[in-house]
Design a protein around this motif. Structure first.
Motif, PDB file in Angstrom:
ATOM      1  N   LYS A   1       0.421  -1.066   0.217  1.00 50.32           N
ATOM      2  CA  LYS A   1      -0.388   0.411  -0.213  1.00 50.32           C
ATOM      3  C   LYS A   1       0.761   1.341   0.078  1.00 50.32           C
ATOM      4  O   LYS A   1       0.430   2.382  -0.159  1.00 50.32           O
ATOM      5  CB  LYS A   1      -0.636   0.450   0.894  1.00 50.32           C
ATOM      6  CG  LYS A   1      -2.051  -0.754   0.971  1.00 50.32           C
ATOM      7  CD  LYS A   1      -3.140  -0.735   0.035  1.00 50.32           C
ATOM      8  CE  LYS A   1      -4.136  -1.713   0.035  1.00 50.32           C
ATOM      9  NZ  LYS A   1      -5.142  -1.396  -1.009  1.00 50.32           N
TER      10      LYS A   1
ATOM     11  N   GLU B   1      -2.744   2.250  -6.990  1.00 54.54           N
ATOM     12  CA  GLU B   1      -3.253   2.724  -5.299  1.00 54.54           C
ATOM     13  C   GLU B   1      -2.241   3.376  -4.991  1.00 54.54           C
ATOM     14  O   GLU B   1      -2.813   3.881  -3.330  1.00 54.54           O
ATOM     15  CB  GLU B   1      -3.973   1.511  -5.266  1.00 54.54           C
ATOM     16  CG  GLU B   1      -5.760   1.783  -5.601  1.00 54.54           C
ATOM     17  CD  GLU B   1      -6.244   3.054  -5.769  1.00 54.54           C
ATOM     18  OE1 GLU B   1      -6.187   3.714  -5.399  1.00 54.54           O
ATOM     19  OE2 GLU B   1      -6.784   2.829  -7.433  1.00 54.54           O
TER      20      GLU B   1
ATOM     21  N   LYS C   1      -5.889   8.098   2.118  1.00 54.10           N
ATOM     22  CA  LYS C   1      -6.632   7.335   0.768  1.00 54.10           C
ATOM     23  C   LYS C   1      -7.747   6.293   1.011  1.00 54.10           C
ATOM     24  O   LYS C   1      -8.538   5.965   0.474  1.00 54.10           O
ATOM     25  CB  LYS C   1      -5.459   7.509   0.227  1.00 54.10           C
ATOM     26  CG  LYS C   1      -5.707   6.937  -0.823  1.00 54.10           C
ATOM     27  CD  LYS C   1      -4.538   6.464  -2.187  1.00 54.10           C
ATOM     28  CE  LYS C   1      -4.622   6.862  -3.498  1.00 54.10           C
ATOM     29  NZ  LYS C   1      -2.852   6.866  -4.267  1.00 54.10           N
ATOM     30  N   ASN C   2      -6.885   5.873   1.935  1.00 53.05           N
ATOM     31  CA  ASN C   2      -8.305   3.832   1.783  1.00 53.05           C
ATOM     32  C   ASN C   2      -9.289   4.694   3.298  1.00 53.05           C
ATOM     33  O   ASN C   2      -8.449   4.999   4.135  1.00 53.05           O
ATOM     34  CB  ASN C   2      -7.554   3.365   2.294  1.00 53.05           C
ATOM     35  CG  ASN C   2      -6.697   2.932   1.249  1.00 53.05           C
ATOM     36  OD1 ASN C   2      -6.810   2.009  -0.285  1.00 53.05           O
ATOM     37  ND2 ASN C   2      -4.597   3.428   1.185  1.00 53.05           N
ATOM     38  N   SER C   3     -10.318   4.378   2.970  1.00 56.49           N
ATOM     39  CA  SER C   3     -11.794   4.056   4.228  1.00 56.49           C
ATOM     40  C   SER C   3     -10.814   2.303   4.837  1.00 56.49           C
ATOM     41  O   SER C   3     -10.787   1.784   4.315  1.00 56.49           O
ATOM     42  CB  SER C   3     -12.432   3.198   3.580  1.00 56.49           C
ATOM     43  OG  SER C   3     -13.806   3.360   4.172  1.00 56.49           O
TER      44      SER C   3
ATOM     45  N   SER D   1     -12.647  -0.325   4.060  1.00 57.44           N
ATOM     46  CA  SER D   1     -12.931  -0.495   2.638  1.00 57.44           C
ATOM     47  C   SER D   1     -11.663  -1.746   2.039  1.00 57.44           C
ATOM     48  O   SER D   1     -10.933  -2.039   3.123  1.00 57.44           O
ATOM     49  CB  SER D   1     -12.489  -0.046   1.925  1.00 57.44           C
ATOM     50  OG  SER D   1     -11.234   0.727   1.397  1.00 57.44           O
TER      51      SER D   1
ATOM     52  N   GLY E   1      -9.489  -0.772   0.804  1.00 58.65           N
ATOM     53  CA  GLY E   1      -8.491  -1.042   0.362  1.00 58.65           C
ATOM     54  C   GLY E   1      -7.132  -1.022   1.476  1.00 58.65           C
ATOM     55  O   GLY E   1      -5.575  -0.844   1.642  1.00 58.65           O
TER      56      GLY E   1
ATOM     57  N   ALA F   1      -6.669  -6.676  -2.285  1.00 63.03           N
ATOM     58  CA  ALA F   1      -7.798  -6.310  -2.939  1.00 63.03           C
ATOM     59  C   ALA F   1      -8.313  -6.666  -3.974  1.00 63.03           C
ATOM     60  O   ALA F   1      -8.266  -8.415  -4.149  1.00 63.03           O
ATOM     61  CB  ALA F   1      -6.609  -5.001  -3.659  1.00 63.03           C
TER      62      ALA F   1
END
Ligand SMILES: Nc1nc2c(ncn2[C@@H]2O[C@H](COP(=O)(O)OP(=O)(O)OP(=O)(O)O)[C@@H](O)[C@H]2O)c(=O)[nH]1
Length: 270
Positions: free
Chosen positions: A113, A144, A204-206, A209, A211, A270
């Motif tokens: 990440k 991402e 950036k990532n919830s 989520s 992410g 992902a």
């Protein structure tokens, strides 16, 4: 350029003769640490000798090795941090800078990440190599992934070749890339750089989520759990302990074993 370049059970606990005060203390000691909320992977890349291992070790253990051996394949270390009210377990992958290991190291880009790309401010060639590393990122990493460029060996200011402005110009051409200078040797700006990267990833990532990964505990590994040192509890850590006799760090030099590991336990959620 459009493309994106521990609780050990203490003796004495539970004794009928133990003083009430000790009993309280003992019960407190039995409280397990709060588990991490999330797990993230970060990969460190860059040319040979720029200080990737040194940055990782400074960040995770606050140590510095003057004469480190060159990394073979990949290594990793674990560090847990707290940010935004969450406990985050970082799995930091340190890759070999030598090109001959690219076929091994490239497999680790995808699950990352965050990518830390390092050059040595005193060595022009390590800066000139950056486009080559960006190509590796473009080819193997998730779009991402958050990118951080680190100019290391800032303690060697008198030998500086790459100015800050030159590096900032490079960074400005790459969408979303952050830049910082640091010294693993002097412990300057290392923690700050890593934490900023993690914060960017979280922003950036919830957190709920796909992410970020919901941590999977060792409970699903009942046979292996007693073997694990405190810091080692994820499936991948288990794998490495099995492979490396209790080491808290892993090292995959064999592509076959690495691919087998990845197939059995996909790194990316992902
Ligand atoms: N002066 C100075 N030396 C450093 C710093 N960081 C690392 N070094 C030295 O640079 C050399 C290489 O450091 P490593 O951390 O092994 O570099 P690496 O990028 O992991 O190298 P490879 O595994 O071969 O790719 C070692 O002699 C370190 O002691 C730093 O911040 N300042």
């Amino acid at each position: 350029m459009d493309s994106r370049y521990e609780i050990q059970r203490r003796a004495g606990g539970g004794s009928a003769n133990a003083s009430p005060a000790l009993g309280v203390q003992s019960r407190r000691r039995k409280m397990p640490p709060r588990p991490a909320d999330y797990k993230l992977q970060i990969i460190i890349i860059g040319s040979r000798g720029v200080g990737k291992t040194s940055l990782m070790e400074r960040f995770t253990d606050d140590t510095f090795c003057e004469a480190c051996k060159s990394t073979v394949g990949v290594d990793f270390k674990i560090k847990t941090v707290e940010l935004r009210g969450k406990k985050i377990r970082l799995q930091i992958w340190d890759t070999a800078g030598q090109e001959r290991f690219n076929s091994i190291t490239s497999a680790y880009y995808r699950g990352a990440k965050g990518i830390v790309l390092v050059y040595d401010i005193t060595k022009q060639e390590t800066f000139d190599d950056l486009p080559k590393w960006m190509k590796m990122i473009d080819k193997y990493a998730s779009e991402e992934a958050e990118l951080l460029l680190v100019g290391n060996k800032l303690d060697c200011e008198t030998d500086r070749i790459i100015t800050k402005q030159t590096a900032e110009r490079f960074t400005s051409r790459i969408s979303g890339m952050r830049f910082c200078e640091a010294s693993a040797k002097d412990n300057f700006n290392v923690e700050e750089c890593f934490l900023k990267l993690v914060d960017d990833i979280l922003a950036k990532n919830s957190l709920t989520s796909s992410g970020a990964w919901t941590l999977q505990g060792v409970e699903s590994w009942p046979m292996l759990t007693p073997m694990l040192p405190t810091v080692v509890s994820s499936w991948l850590d288990v794998l490495c302990v099995v492979d490396h006799s209790g080491s808290t760090r892993g090292n995959y030099a064999s592509r076959d074993s690495q691919q087998e590991a990845l197939q059995q336990h996909p790194v990316s959620a992902a």
